[in-house]
Design a protein around this motif. Structure first.
Motif, PDB file in Angstrom:
ATOM      1  N   LEU A 163      64.717 -13.343  33.354  1.00  0.00           N
ATOM      2  CA  LEU A 163      63.782 -12.363  32.670  1.00  0.00           C
ATOM      3  C   LEU A 163      62.839 -13.166  31.848  1.00  0.00           C
ATOM      4  CD1 LEU A 163      66.753 -10.516  30.886  1.00  0.00           C
ATOM      5  CD2 LEU A 163      65.318  -9.725  32.813  1.00  0.00           C
ATOM      6  N   GLN A 164      62.812 -14.380  31.898  1.00  0.00           N
ATOM      7  CA  GLN A 164      61.997 -15.143  31.011  1.00  0.00           C
ATOM      8  C   GLN A 164      60.719 -15.734  31.796  1.00  0.00           C
ATOM      9  OE1 GLN A 164      62.050 -15.232  27.709  1.00  0.00           O
ATOM     10  NE2 GLN A 164      63.815 -14.038  27.475  1.00  0.00           N
ATOM     11  N   SER A 165      59.735 -16.250  30.940  1.00  0.00           N
ATOM     12  CA  SER A 165      58.621 -17.043  31.419  1.00  0.00           C
ATOM     13  C   SER A 165      58.908 -18.298  31.843  1.00  0.00           C
ATOM     14  CB  SER A 165      57.544 -17.223  30.210  1.00  0.00           C
ATOM     15  OG  SER A 165      58.044 -18.448  29.618  1.00  0.00           O
ATOM     16  N   ALA A 166      57.900 -18.865  32.807  1.00  0.00           N
ATOM     17  CA  ALA A 166      58.087 -20.087  33.270  1.00  0.00           C
ATOM     18  C   ALA A 166      58.279 -21.338  32.339  1.00  0.00           C
ATOM     19  CB  ALA A 166      56.789 -20.503  34.178  1.00  0.00           C
ATOM     20  N   ALA A 167      57.804 -21.172  31.145  1.00  0.00           N
ATOM     21  CA  ALA A 167      57.720 -22.147  30.210  1.00  0.00           C
ATOM     22  C   ALA A 167      59.484 -22.171  29.704  1.00  0.00           C
ATOM     23  CB  ALA A 167      57.001 -22.053  28.971  1.00  0.00           C
ATOM     24  N   PHE A 168      60.033 -20.853  29.276  1.00  0.00           N
ATOM     25  CA  PHE A 168      61.224 -20.842  29.081  1.00  0.00           C
ATOM     26  C   PHE A 168      62.159 -21.442  30.170  1.00  0.00           C
ATOM     27  CE2 PHE A 168      65.299 -18.707  29.181  1.00  0.00           C
ATOM     28  CZ  PHE A 168      65.847 -18.625  27.772  1.00  0.00           C
ATOM     29  N   LYS A 169      62.096 -20.843  31.432  1.00  0.00           N
ATOM     30  CA  LYS A 169      62.783 -21.465  32.299  1.00  0.00           C
ATOM     31  C   LYS A 169      63.155 -23.050  32.505  1.00  0.00           C
ATOM     32  CE  LYS A 169      62.337 -17.405  35.305  1.00  0.00           C
ATOM     33  NZ  LYS A 169      61.659 -16.674  36.509  1.00  0.00           N
ATOM     34  N   ALA A 170      61.610 -23.712  32.262  1.00  0.00           N
ATOM     35  CA  ALA A 170      61.636 -25.038  32.482  1.00  0.00           C
ATOM     36  C   ALA A 170      62.675 -25.626  31.304  1.00  0.00           C
ATOM     37  CB  ALA A 170      60.158 -25.575  32.407  1.00  0.00           C
ATOM     38  N   ARG A 171      62.539 -25.134  29.971  1.00  0.00           N
ATOM     39  CA  ARG A 171      63.033 -25.548  29.133  1.00  0.00           C
ATOM     40  C   ARG A 171      64.650 -25.485  29.426  1.00  0.00           C
ATOM     41  NH1 ARG A 171      62.483 -27.704  23.571  1.00  0.00           N
ATOM     42  NH2 ARG A 171      60.662 -28.380  24.175  1.00  0.00           N
ATOM     43  N   ALA A 172      65.029 -24.123  29.636  1.00  0.00           N
ATOM     44  CA  ALA A 172      66.445 -23.952  30.009  1.00  0.00           C
ATOM     45  C   ALA A 172      66.951 -24.646  30.966  1.00  0.00           C
ATOM     46  CB  ALA A 172      66.480 -22.424  30.339  1.00  0.00           C
ATOM     47  N   ARG A 173      66.236 -25.158  32.125  1.00  0.00           N
ATOM     48  CA  ARG A 173      66.802 -26.051  33.108  1.00  0.00           C
ATOM     49  C   ARG A 173      67.279 -27.199  32.603  1.00  0.00           C
ATOM     50  NH1 ARG A 173      63.667 -23.267  37.010  1.00  0.00           N
ATOM     51  NH2 ARG A 173      61.706 -24.440  36.364  1.00  0.00           N
ATOM     52  N   HIS A 174      66.213 -27.892  31.698  1.00  0.00           N
ATOM     53  CA  HIS A 174      66.292 -29.094  31.033  1.00  0.00           C
ATOM     54  C   HIS A 174      67.614 -29.143  30.183  1.00  0.00           C
ATOM     55  CE1 HIS A 174      65.248 -33.112  29.103  1.00  0.00           C
ATOM     56  NE2 HIS A 174      65.305 -32.255  28.136  1.00  0.00           N
ATOM     57  N   ILE A 175      67.847 -28.228  29.202  1.00  0.00           N
ATOM     58  CA  ILE A 175      68.891 -28.022  28.310  1.00  0.00           C
ATOM     59  C   ILE A 175      70.239 -27.820  29.297  1.00  0.00           C
ATOM     60  CG2 ILE A 175      69.929 -26.630  26.557  1.00  0.00           C
ATOM     61  CD1 ILE A 175      67.580 -28.190  25.413  1.00  0.00           C
ATOM     62  N   LEU A 176      70.241 -26.850  30.245  1.00  0.00           N
ATOM     63  CA  LEU A 176      71.342 -26.698  30.818  1.00  0.00           C
ATOM     64  C   LEU A 176      71.759 -28.022  31.469  1.00  0.00           C
ATOM     65  CD1 LEU A 176      70.631 -23.397  32.564  1.00  0.00           C
ATOM     66  CD2 LEU A 176      72.637 -23.780  31.062  1.00  0.00           C
ATOM     67  N   LYS A 177      70.878 -28.825  32.218  1.00  0.00           N
ATOM     68  CA  LYS A 177      71.126 -30.014  32.843  1.00  0.00           C
ATOM     69  C   LYS A 177      71.721 -30.876  31.676  1.00  0.00           C
ATOM     70  CE  LYS A 177      68.472 -31.888  35.716  1.00  0.00           C
ATOM     71  NZ  LYS A 177      67.172 -32.542  36.392  1.00  0.00           N
ATOM     72  N   LYS A 178      71.372 -30.940  30.697  1.00  0.00           N
ATOM     73  CA  LYS A 178      72.069 -31.803  29.488  1.00  0.00           C
ATOM     74  C   LYS A 178      73.303 -31.378  29.037  1.00  0.00           C
ATOM     75  CE  LYS A 178      68.887 -33.373  26.321  1.00  0.00           C
ATOM     76  NZ  LYS A 178      68.030 -33.419  25.105  1.00  0.00           N
ATOM     77  N   ILE A 179      73.645 -30.037  29.121  1.00  0.00           N
ATOM     78  CA  ILE A 179      74.913 -29.534  28.623  1.00  0.00           C
ATOM     79  C   ILE A 179      75.899 -30.043  29.923  1.00  0.00           C
ATOM     80  CG2 ILE A 179      76.353 -27.318  28.332  1.00  0.00           C
ATOM     81  CD1 ILE A 179      73.886 -25.963  27.128  1.00  0.00           C
ATOM     82  N   LYS A 180      75.533 -29.642  31.048  1.00  0.00           N
ATOM     83  CA  LYS A 180      76.452 -30.254  32.052  1.00  0.00           C
ATOM     84  C   LYS A 180      76.845 -31.636  32.006  1.00  0.00           C
ATOM     85  CE  LYS A 180      75.411 -26.139  34.902  1.00  0.00           C
ATOM     86  NZ  LYS A 180      74.292 -25.533  35.287  1.00  0.00           N
ATOM     87  N   LYS A 181      75.774 -32.378  31.672  1.00  0.00           N
ATOM     88  CA  LYS A 181      76.219 -33.830  31.622  1.00  0.00           C
ATOM     89  C   LYS A 181      77.062 -34.228  30.231  1.00  0.00           C
ATOM     90  CE  LYS A 181      72.357 -36.566  33.328  1.00  0.00           C
ATOM     91  NZ  LYS A 181      71.059 -37.288  32.737  1.00  0.00           N
ATOM     92  N   ALA A 182      77.048 -33.182  29.453  1.00  0.00           N
ATOM     93  CA  ALA A 182      77.742 -33.679  28.159  1.00  0.00           C
ATOM     94  C   ALA A 182      79.220 -33.190  28.387  1.00  0.00           C
ATOM     95  CB  ALA A 182      77.094 -32.815  26.944  1.00  0.00           C
TER      96      ALA A 182
END
Length: 188
Positions: free
Chosen positions: A169-188
């Motif tokens: 539902l979100q903008s491209a900017a939101f998606k980019a940040r969300a992808r980055h954070i989700l990747k960090k969460i999965k690593k942790a």
């Protein structure tokens, strides 16, 4: 300078980095103005409130420790701020506090940021994530929650759930940040 005089001065603050920096330096040089600046920030329906938020954000960017004596008031009232142009700097200040708190470097934020302050920041950041806020406050909130999620194990699963749910539902900017954070969460 009185609160009324500072209020008048804030009329001259605009979006330019130069003006924000000028007034942030004025407050840094006169720390007694911080309580007055916060009083104006928490006039949440006033058009000058965002200008106080901009100055406070720049002050915190330069010296985060200056807000420490005001953490009780800031964290208690920050959820009342609702004008879009004031919400963004409040979210940024939360992120700055969290970055300092979770930093490996020794600093006063680690001693002064109490569990109640962290709880209020976490709650407000989750509100930013689930409410209809612009991308910038959500981006700052994502990072803040990710960092606090290293201390509170329940945060990462909740944050991931929200990011995945709202992703399409979100903008491209939101998606980019969300992808980055989700990747960090999965690593942790």
């Amino acid at each position: 300078m009185t609160t009324a005089e500072l209020y008048k001065e804030l009329n001259f603050v605009d979006h330019s980095r130069e003006k924000r920096l000028y007034y942030a330096n004025l407050v840094i040089d006169n720390p007694e103005l911080i309580s007055k600046l916060m009083a104006i920030l928490f006039m949440v329906n006033d058009k000058i409130s965002p200008r106080a938020a901009w100055v406070l954000e720049f002050m915190c960017s330069k010296n985060i420790t200056l807000i420490l004596p005001y953490l009780d008031e800031f964290t208690e009232k920050m959820n009342l701020v609702h004008l879009d142009s004031a919400v963004r700097p409040v979210a940024k200040i939360c992120e700055l506090l969290t970055i300092a708190y979770t930093s490996k470097d020794r600093n006063n934020v680690k001693q002064e940021l109490k569990p109640i302050h962290k709880e209020r920041i976490i709650e407000t950041c989750f509100d930013y994530m689930i409410n209809d806020e612009k991308v910038a406050p959500k981006a700052y909130a994502m990072n803040t929650l990710y960092l606090f999620g290293k201390e509170y194990d329940w945060i990462h699963p909740e944050l991931a759930l929200i990011l995945e749910r709202d992703f399409h539902l979100q903008s491209a900017a939101f998606k980019a940040r969300a992808r980055h954070i989700l990747k960090k969460i999965k690593k942790a």
